[in-house]
Write a protein that holds these residues in place. Structure first.
Motif, mmCIF file in Angstrom:
data_model
loop_
_atom_site.group_PDB
_atom_site.id
_atom_site.type_symbol
_atom_site.label_atom_id
_atom_site.label_comp_id
_atom_site.label_asym_id
_atom_site.label_seq_id
_atom_site.Cartn_x
_atom_site.Cartn_y
_atom_site.Cartn_z
ATOM 1 N N LEU A 179 29.137 -63.024 -43.841
ATOM 2 C CA LEU A 179 28.715 -61.966 -42.899
ATOM 3 C C LEU A 179 29.707 -62.233 -41.528
ATOM 4 O O LEU A 179 30.110 -63.208 -41.023
ATOM 5 N N LEU A 180 30.135 -61.009 -41.101
ATOM 6 C CA LEU A 180 31.191 -60.690 -40.149
ATOM 7 C C LEU A 180 30.337 -60.566 -38.762
ATOM 8 O O LEU A 180 29.991 -59.322 -38.828
ATOM 9 N N ALA A 214 27.412 -57.647 -38.538
ATOM 10 C CA ALA A 214 26.173 -57.862 -37.564
ATOM 11 C C ALA A 214 26.770 -57.614 -36.151
ATOM 12 O O ALA A 214 28.226 -57.846 -35.968
ATOM 13 N N LEU A 215 25.935 -57.292 -35.450
ATOM 14 C CA LEU A 215 26.679 -57.036 -33.880
ATOM 15 C C LEU A 215 25.753 -57.929 -32.950
ATOM 16 O O LEU A 215 24.485 -57.580 -32.914
ATOM 17 N N ILE A 216 26.211 -58.624 -31.974
ATOM 18 C CA ILE A 216 25.596 -59.272 -30.752
ATOM 19 C C ILE A 216 25.882 -58.768 -29.799
ATOM 20 O O ILE A 216 27.103 -58.893 -29.201
ATOM 21 N N VAL A 217 24.994 -58.094 -28.972
ATOM 22 C CA VAL A 217 25.375 -57.367 -27.721
ATOM 23 C C VAL A 217 24.469 -58.276 -26.711
ATOM 24 O O VAL A 217 23.186 -58.360 -26.773
ATOM 25 N N MET A 242 25.078 -52.095 -40.929
ATOM 26 C CA MET A 242 25.030 -53.262 -39.766
ATOM 27 C C MET A 242 23.964 -53.888 -39.323
ATOM 28 O O MET A 242 23.064 -52.734 -38.915
ATOM 29 N N LEU A 243 23.738 -55.159 -39.050
ATOM 30 C CA LEU A 243 22.616 -55.570 -38.266
ATOM 31 C C LEU A 243 22.998 -55.684 -36.917
ATOM 32 O O LEU A 243 23.850 -55.683 -36.262
ATOM 33 N N LEU A 244 21.909 -55.192 -36.306
ATOM 34 C CA LEU A 244 21.763 -55.388 -34.474
ATOM 35 C C LEU A 244 20.934 -56.421 -34.213
ATOM 36 O O LEU A 244 19.706 -56.571 -34.341
ATOM 37 N N ALA A 258 26.598 -66.610 -39.823
ATOM 38 C CA ALA A 258 27.710 -66.060 -39.804
ATOM 39 C C ALA A 258 28.761 -66.907 -40.490
ATOM 40 O O ALA A 258 28.803 -67.923 -40.329
ATOM 41 N N ASP A 259 29.823 -66.107 -41.296
ATOM 42 C CA ASP A 259 31.045 -66.598 -41.716
ATOM 43 C C ASP A 259 32.212 -66.495 -40.847
ATOM 44 O O ASP A 259 33.285 -67.389 -41.007
ATOM 45 N N ALA A 260 32.056 -65.566 -39.977
ATOM 46 C CA ALA A 260 33.222 -65.537 -39.089
ATOM 47 C C ALA A 260 32.904 -64.689 -37.691
ATOM 48 O O ALA A 260 32.014 -63.902 -38.017
ATOM 49 N N LEU A 261 33.562 -64.538 -37.018
ATOM 50 C CA LEU A 261 33.275 -63.943 -35.561
ATOM 51 C C LEU A 261 34.359 -63.090 -34.844
ATOM 52 O O LEU A 261 35.622 -63.684 -35.206
ATOM 53 N N VAL A 262 34.278 -62.208 -34.475
ATOM 54 C CA VAL A 262 35.093 -60.981 -33.730
ATOM 55 C C VAL A 262 34.478 -60.915 -32.347
ATOM 56 O O VAL A 262 33.257 -60.568 -32.219
ATOM 57 N N THR A 263 35.259 -61.420 -31.321
ATOM 58 C CA THR A 263 34.704 -61.408 -30.081
ATOM 59 C C THR A 263 35.677 -61.016 -28.872
ATOM 60 O O THR A 263 36.508 -60.799 -28.910
ATOM 61 N N ASP A 264 34.780 -60.763 -27.855
ATOM 62 C CA ASP A 264 35.687 -60.202 -26.601
ATOM 63 C C ASP A 264 35.819 -61.553 -25.592
ATOM 64 O O ASP A 264 35.853 -62.792 -26.243
#
Length: 544
Positions: A179-180, A214-217, A242-244, A258-264
């Protein structure tokens, strides 16, 4: 007690801290919307959703309270009469927001932290780390007087919910996939503003059988755009599965799963790093908001950077274990004690003895599954003797593959007419109602007759056994994938992926196999043993 929220995210922080006073019938909990924020539109609906009693702002200003809780220092809080407490709004002070007068960091402006003589003073400013007290004092020593280190109540919820990881992943339908999660804060330097097509590009790049997105806003961005506008902008990625995450609670459940994260540069990544030591990479493209030397600045300098969607796996592999957790220690202290410390401070301010039975941090809720699951795939295959590598990606957002595999009865008729492989899963049978079904072989013959462009048809039985037939072939085959054992866990692959492998393998044979044949189906970094054999009469007659 009055919970005063200026935005939805501030309200959610207050709700995370509310269990500090739960179970006490001496306390009445009221809510009010602090006016003046561009992001206040969702506060009223959020209060209604939890069943809170709302006090209009004008009425709130005309009354007195034993305790006034806020999670943002901004707005006309000084108009509220009572003992004021300020709770953490996020993971430290990482951003400077132009136009808010928040120098050097948002949340540290003395104009908000120091009250004039006519206003009730700030009795307690609860912060998450000793460094935060130091930073407040560096801005104005008077503002540091009410500051105390109690930790972060929101982080407490993540920490106590870590054991629910398997439950969360099961609810999301993640299975053996990774899960990214993508994290976007709000404002012009956020991930969604700087790279609005990144979710779709990742959905087009990553194998469906290896990754779930997945997306976290940030709640501010959701308030600004509205859910409808946001989902329309994200439609290609959402259609690809994609999950929102919803802005309250569910985002934190996804961090646990989650298994990994892409972040700002948003502080959500620090919660992830504090709770779990898993890969995190940066998609932040820079700007003027991130404060040098802040915890988020330190994290972004030390983790791999995502150059392009095509290189996301390389970036994740480059993460050095322990990096994120080491940085998170500079943002969060008192881990595991925050709610108890806050409880003691609040009851001391109230002059009350706490109830004998306290309320622990509340577990995060089970997240919702994806609203849309892809049912058509562009499939790439690599066939070598008895070994077939399969990569399935959602159809329509990337380049076409070796063939198009479509789930009949779930995808559109246009896609079904274009399919090289047409497969079907069992339909749910209403309980207590008359039933009508095909036999498995009858459906295979029907599909090949009804869809002349289709080269193969597959019927996936409830047991996971796949019955398979090719156009022009005389035999119906039974295809069974063996589960894998990994560290005591049983891993199964999607039978539809195995059907795609057989669809690519059979046409490469000079003769059709008459005896059981062993194949190796390679999906990502896993290899599944597969048996291909002629189907029995009973299997062919299986209701379907």
């Amino acid at each position: 007690m009055l919970l005063a929220a200026r935005s939805a995210v501030a309200l959610y922080r207050l709700l995370d801290a509310a269990p500090a006073l739960s179970g006490d019938d001496r306390i009445t909990r009221l809510f009010t919307l602090v006016p003046g924020s561009d992001f206040g539109i969702d506060v009223l609906s959020a209060i209604e959703s939890v069943g809170g009693r709302l006090v209009p702002w004008s009425e709130a200003c005309s009354r007195s309270y034993d305790l006034v809780l806020a999670a943002s220092p901004k707005g006309d809080l000084r108009l509220l009469r009572g003992t004021h407490v300020l709770l953490p709004h996020g993971a430290g002070y990482n951003k400077s927001i132009p136009g808010e007068g928040s120098q050097p960091a948002s949340g540290l402006d003395p104009a908000f932290l120091i009250r004039d003589d006519a206003a009730d003073p700030l009795a307690l400013h609860a912060v998450a780390h000793p460094e935060h007290v130091t930073r407040i004092a560096a801005v104005d020593q008077r503002a540091a007087a009410p500051a105390k280190v109690i930790g972060d109540p929101t982080l407490e919820r993540l920490l106590v919910s870590r054991s629910l990881r398997d439950r969360y992943r099961a609810a999301l339908g993640t299975g053996p996939r990774k899960l990214l999660a993508l994290v976007s804060t709000w404002g012009p330097e956020s991930l969604l503003r700087q790279s609005p097509d990144l979710p779709a590009r990742l959905a087009a790049r990553l194998s469906h059988d290896e990754y779930q997105l997945a997306l976290i806003v940030h709640p501010n961005e959701q308030s600004l755009l509205g859910t409808y506008e946001l989902t329309e902008r994200l439609a290609p990625a959402l259609e690809a599965g994609m999950l929102l995450a919803s802005p309250h609670e569910e985002w934190a459940s996804l961090l646990i799963a989650a298994d990994a994260l892409v972040t700002d540069h948003g502080s959500t990544a620090l919660y992830y790093c504090a709770a779990e030591d898993r890969p995190v990479v940066s998609a932040y493209q820079g700007g003027g908001e991130l404060i040098p030397g802040s915890p988020m600045d330190a994290l972004l300098r030390r983790i791999p950077r995502l150059g392009s969607a095509d290189l996301v796996e390389e970036a994740l592999d480059a993460y050095r274990p322990g990096t994120g957790r080491e940085v998170a220690r500079t943002a969060f202290a008192q881990q595991g004690r925050a709610l108890n410390l806050l409880r003691s401070e609040l009851y001391a301010l109230l002059g009350l003895t706490p109830p004998a039975l306290g309320s622990p941090p509340r577990l995060l809720p089970t997240p919702r599954p994806a609203g849309r699951v892809p049912t058509a795939f562009d499939v790439d295959t690599d066939v070598a003797e008895h070994r077939i590598r399969v990569v399935r990606r959602p159809a329509g957002i990337g380049t076409p593959g070796h063939h198009l595999a479509v789930e009949h009865g779930s995808a559109s008729e246009r896609l079904a007419r274009s399919a090289g492989l047409l497969y079907r899963r069992p339909l749910p049978a209403p309980a207590g109602e008359p039933a009508l079904s095909w036999t498995a072989e009858a459906w295979l013959r029907h599909a090949l007759s009804e869809y002349p462009g289709c080269r193969s048809a597959a019927a996936i039985l409830p047991s996971g056994l796949v019955l398979f037939r090719t156009r022009g072939g005389t035999d119906t085959y039974a295809v069974q994938a063996e589960p894998r054992s990994e560290g005591g866990r049983i891993v199964r692959t999607d039978p539809a992926a195995v059907a795609a492998a057989v669809h690519a393998w059979l046409p490469a044979r000079s003769t059709t196999p008459a005896a059981p044949t062993r194949l190796n189906c390679v999906i990502g970094r896993r290899t599944f043993g597969v048996t291909l054999r002629p189907a029995t009469l009973d299997e062919a007659a299986e209701p379907f």
